[in-house]
Design an enzyme around this catalytic site. Structure first.
Site, PDB file in Angstrom:
ATOM      1  N   LYS A 180       1.373   3.179  -5.959  1.00 49.03           N
ATOM      2  CA  LYS A 180       1.938   3.667  -7.133  1.00 49.03           C
ATOM      3  C   LYS A 180       0.885   2.967  -8.081  1.00 49.03           C
ATOM      4  O   LYS A 180       0.834   1.892  -8.423  1.00 49.03           O
ATOM      5  CB  LYS A 180       3.174   3.067  -7.646  1.00 49.03           C
ATOM      6  CG  LYS A 180       3.771   3.483  -8.908  1.00 49.03           C
ATOM      7  CD  LYS A 180       5.200   3.301  -9.233  1.00 49.03           C
ATOM      8  CE  LYS A 180       5.744   3.729 -10.488  1.00 49.03           C
ATOM      9  NZ  LYS A 180       6.979   3.424 -10.746  1.00 49.03           N
ATOM     10  N   LYS A 233       1.456   8.163  -5.455  1.00 51.74           N
ATOM     11  CA  LYS A 233       2.017   8.619  -6.692  1.00 51.74           C
ATOM     12  C   LYS A 233       0.881   8.026  -8.128  1.00 51.74           C
ATOM     13  O   LYS A 233       0.741   6.963  -7.874  1.00 51.74           O
ATOM     14  CB  LYS A 233       3.405   7.948  -7.153  1.00 51.74           C
ATOM     15  CG  LYS A 233       3.834   8.188  -8.361  1.00 51.74           C
ATOM     16  CD  LYS A 233       5.264   7.375  -8.522  1.00 51.74           C
ATOM     17  CE  LYS A 233       5.667   7.760 -10.042  1.00 51.74           C
ATOM     18  NZ  LYS A 233       6.830   6.681 -10.316  1.00 51.74           N
TER      19      LYS A 233
HETATM   20  C1  PBG Z   1      10.310   3.599 -12.644  1.00 49.72           C
HETATM   21  C2  PBG Z   1       9.652   4.989 -12.133  1.00 49.72           C
HETATM   22  C3  PBG Z   1       8.685   5.681 -12.972  1.00 49.72           C
HETATM   23  C4  PBG Z   1       8.350   6.853 -12.210  1.00 49.72           C
HETATM   24  C5  PBG Z   1       9.386   6.890 -11.237  1.00 49.72           C
HETATM   25  N1  PBG Z   1       9.992   5.692 -11.128  1.00 49.72           N
HETATM   26  C6  PBG Z   1       7.970   5.326 -14.237  1.00 49.72           C
HETATM   27  C7  PBG Z   1       7.176   4.113 -14.531  1.00 49.72           C
HETATM   28  O1  PBG Z   1       6.592   3.441 -13.331  1.00 49.72           O
HETATM   29  O2  PBG Z   1       6.923   3.739 -15.438  1.00 49.72           O
HETATM   30  C8  PBG Z   1       7.632   8.000 -12.776  1.00 49.72           C
HETATM   31  C9  PBG Z   1       7.982   9.365 -12.180  1.00 49.72           C
HETATM   32  C10 PBG Z   1       7.318  10.686 -12.889  1.00 49.72           C
HETATM   33  O3  PBG Z   1       6.609  10.113 -13.834  1.00 49.72           O
HETATM   34  O4  PBG Z   1       7.768  11.711 -12.780  1.00 49.72           O
HETATM   35  N2  PBG Z   1       9.794   2.457 -12.155  1.00 49.72           N
END
Ligand code: PBG
Length: 313
Positions: A180, A233
């Site tokens: 991520k 992601k």
């Molecule tokens: C929270 C989380 C995020 C997303 C999924 N879980 C945002 C972040 O890390 O700030 C992003 C999902 C998306 O942008 O569709 N930890």
């Protein structure tokens, strides 16, 4: 002839639909930054999913948005909190649907960070992991098929696996947000989940976009710790990571077409600048071609409704 030699095929079986459920709403509320997506109430979510499940939707990823926020994100690990409640409700309504729950503190913290904060204003790793384990166990007890930790703390997969096993949930899977990135493409989501940090950012724990080898190494570490499914992601900005991971791991890989990727296509399509259905199909095909088995996308509903065809013309 093209169908005969087609290398990559998409199927609705691969799709995971991310959904938001907000506590304290009287009616569903459209999310401005994610055209066509809503924050649902418990009841309206069931009504919304019903026709999609009938048409073959296999899986959802539930983001519960609690009404109450505090420094420890206690609503995120409350066994009676919004996510476990929705998970239980969905498993009752749709026993065959694969229900995944997001595990993170950020929708429940008043400061918007993914963990409890230390004096330096950064998430404290191990104290946060202990709370994530409680959150995962609460969701498993509610019937979640998968828990999906999105926080990016170190050691969380091993801790969650041990916590689930000792609580009597050896069959609950872990979908790890293993690669991520600290990405600008989550902007619309943070609006949807009101989870943007009040101060600072998530660079202390999310991976810098420059770090390809590190993203693969972290994913393999999560595999060693017991993840059942890995995730890359955002998806389109990280197709190289999907491909590298496909070569390095034998686990299934999920690609998350995140909020910003969705919002870009929506904005351009709504302006008449590109063909929505073809853009969606091409982006998902690219993820599958790179090696993703599972496709997490806000477009899942439109695809199931038949507004976007997965088959190439
Ligand atoms: C929270 C989380 C995020 C997303 C999924 N879980 C945002 C972040 O890390 O700030 C992003 C999902 C998306 O942008 O569709 N930890």
């Amino acid at each position: 002839m093209r169908a005969l030699v087609r290398e990559t095929r998409l199927h609705t079986d691969q799709l995971v639909y991310p959904v938001f459920v907000a506590e304290g709403l009287a009616a569903p509320r459209a999310i401005g930054s994610l055209a066509g997506q809503s924050q649902w109430t418990d009841d309206s979510l069931v009504g919304h999913l019903e026709p999609l499940v009938t048409k073959g939707l296999r899986a959802v990823l539930v983001f519960g948005l609690p009404a109450r926020k505090d420094a420890e994100g206690s609503a995120a690990w409350d066994p009676e909190g919004v996510t476990p409640r929705v998970v239980r409700r969905l498993k009752e309504a749709f026993p065959g649907l694969c229900v995944m729950g997001d595990v993170c503190l950020c929708p429940a913290t008043d400061h918007g960070h993914c963990g409890v904060l230390g004096p330096d204003g950064l998430p404290v790793n191990d104290a946060t992991v202990a709370l994530l384990v409680r959150s995962a166990v609460a969701q498993a007890a509610a019937g979640a098929d998968f828990v999906a930790p999105s926080d990016m703390m170190d050691g969380r997969i091993a801790a969650i696996r041990a916590g689930l096993d000792s609580a009597g949930f050896p069959n609950t899977g872990i979908l790890s947000y293993s690669a991520k990135f600290a990405s600008s493409f989550y902007g619309p989501f943070r609006d949807a989940a009101s989870s943007a940090p009040q101060q600072g950012d998530r660079q202390s724990h999310q991976i810098a976009p420059s770090q390809g080898r590190e993203a693969v190494a972290q994913s393999l570490e999560d595999e060693r710790q017991g993840a059942d499914l890995l995730m890359v992601k955002p998806a389109m900005p990280a197709l190289d990571i999907i491909a590298a991971l496909r070569g390095a791991s034998r686990l299934p890989i999920a690609a998350y077409q995140v909020s910003g990727e969705y919002a870009m296509i929506e904005a351009a399509a709504n302006a008449g600048w590109l063909d929505r259905a073809r853009a969606v199909r091409e982006s998902l095909t690219a993820m599958a071609r790179a090696g993703a088995d599972v496709l997490i996308t806000y477009y899942a509903a439109a695809i199931l409704r038949g507004e976007i065809a997965l088959d190439e013309e």
